[in-house]
Write a protein that holds these residues in place. Structure first.
Motif, PDB file in Angstrom:
ATOM      1  N   ILE A  31     -10.116  17.439   7.412  1.00  0.00           N
ATOM      2  CA  ILE A  31     -10.501  16.279   6.619  1.00  0.00           C
ATOM      3  C   ILE A  31      -9.297  15.846   5.801  1.00  0.00           C
ATOM      4  O   ILE A  31      -8.633  16.658   5.155  1.00  0.00           O
ATOM      5  CB  ILE A  31     -11.703  16.594   5.702  1.00  0.00           C
ATOM      6  N   LYS A  32      -9.008  14.550   5.827  1.00  0.00           N
ATOM      7  CA  LYS A  32      -7.865  14.001   5.116  1.00  0.00           C
ATOM      8  C   LYS A  32      -8.338  12.928   4.159  1.00  0.00           C
ATOM      9  O   LYS A  32      -9.216  12.136   4.477  1.00  0.00           O
ATOM     10  CB  LYS A  32      -6.888  13.403   6.137  1.00  0.00           C
ATOM     11  N   TYR A  33      -7.772  12.935   2.993  1.00  0.00           N
ATOM     12  CA  TYR A  33      -8.060  11.922   1.973  1.00  0.00           C
ATOM     13  C   TYR A  33      -6.831  11.027   1.850  1.00  0.00           C
ATOM     14  O   TYR A  33      -5.817  11.448   1.297  1.00  0.00           O
ATOM     15  CB  TYR A  33      -8.354  12.583   0.632  1.00  0.00           C
ATOM     16  N   PRO A  34      -6.899   9.799   2.356  1.00  0.00           N
ATOM     17  CA  PRO A  34      -5.718   8.935   2.263  1.00  0.00           C
ATOM     18  C   PRO A  34      -5.424   8.570   0.812  1.00  0.00           C
ATOM     19  O   PRO A  34      -6.316   8.585  -0.031  1.00  0.00           O
ATOM     20  CB  PRO A  34      -6.118   7.700   3.075  1.00  0.00           C
ATOM     21  N   ASP A  35      -4.166   8.240   0.563  1.00  0.00           N
ATOM     22  CA  ASP A  35      -3.790   7.839  -0.794  1.00  0.00           C
ATOM     23  C   ASP A  35      -4.336   6.449  -1.127  1.00  0.00           C
ATOM     24  O   ASP A  35      -4.838   6.225  -2.221  1.00  0.00           O
ATOM     25  CB  ASP A  35      -2.267   7.850  -0.950  1.00  0.00           C
ATOM     26  N   PHE A  36      -4.224   5.526  -0.168  1.00  0.00           N
ATOM     27  CA  PHE A  36      -4.677   4.151  -0.371  1.00  0.00           C
ATOM     28  C   PHE A  36      -5.407   3.660   0.867  1.00  0.00           C
ATOM     29  O   PHE A  36      -5.149   4.135   1.968  1.00  0.00           O
ATOM     30  CB  PHE A  36      -3.483   3.205  -0.618  1.00  0.00           C
ATOM     31  N   ILE A  37      -6.283   2.693   0.667  1.00  0.00           N
ATOM     32  CA  ILE A  37      -6.935   2.014   1.773  1.00  0.00           C
ATOM     33  C   ILE A  37      -7.035   0.532   1.429  1.00  0.00           C
ATOM     34  O   ILE A  37      -7.169   0.166   0.259  1.00  0.00           O
ATOM     35  CB  ILE A  37      -8.337   2.602   2.071  1.00  0.00           C
ATOM     36  N   PHE A  38      -6.913  -0.297   2.459  1.00  0.00           N
ATOM     37  CA  PHE A  38      -7.214  -1.706   2.275  1.00  0.00           C
ATOM     38  C   PHE A  38      -8.717  -1.837   2.429  1.00  0.00           C
ATOM     39  O   PHE A  38      -9.267  -1.545   3.490  1.00  0.00           O
ATOM     40  CB  PHE A  38      -6.467  -2.584   3.290  1.00  0.00           C
ATOM     41  N   VAL A  39      -9.380  -2.243   1.358  1.00  0.00           N
ATOM     42  CA  VAL A  39     -10.838  -2.322   1.303  1.00  0.00           C
ATOM     43  C   VAL A  39     -11.360  -3.189   2.447  1.00  0.00           C
ATOM     44  O   VAL A  39     -10.828  -4.256   2.716  1.00  0.00           O
ATOM     45  CB  VAL A  39     -11.294  -2.879  -0.068  1.00  0.00           C
ATOM     46  N   GLY A  40     -12.387  -2.681   3.117  1.00  0.00           N
ATOM     47  CA  GLY A  40     -13.020  -3.416   4.200  1.00  0.00           C
ATOM     48  C   GLY A  40     -12.276  -3.348   5.525  1.00  0.00           C
ATOM     49  O   GLY A  40     -12.616  -4.078   6.448  1.00  0.00           O
TER      50      GLY A  40
END
Length: 108
Positions: A31-40
């Protein structure tokens, strides 16, 4: 970390700091938790620094980056990896890199 705060300071629309809010399961079960995501979207950004260097990981920066991008791709996400040296040397170039990634065609 300070690197993520510098990215946040760019105020790029739609870019959200995840802070362990989003978990993505890779096919190897990790399981990886990204630092940032572009919402949607299915576009994530990983910010790598000193502790991602070969001295600690045992693999080259390129191998580590390739592992991240291919693992996210296999899980249905596009991934941009940004290194601390990029942020420290030219933050405006990093912003342009992020904006180019945001507007690029998604893998899905």
């Amino acid at each position: 970390s300070g690197l993520e705060e510098l990215i946040e300071s760019l105020h790029i629309p739609g870019l959200e700091f995840c802070s362990h809010k989003i978990a993505i399961r890779f096919f190897n079960g990790k399981i990886k938790y990204p630092d940032f995501i572009f919402v949607g979207t299915h576009k994530v950004i990983e910010v790598n620094g000193y502790f991602h260097y070969p001295k600690f990981t045992g693999v080259s920066n390129k191998s580590h980056e390739d592992y991240l991008t291919s693992s996210y791709h296999d899980a249905g996400y596009d991934c941009l990896v940004i290194w601390d040296t990029e942020i420290e040397s030219d933050l405006s170039a990093v912003m342009q890199k992020i904006l180019t990634f945001k507007s690029s065609e998604a893998i899905r």
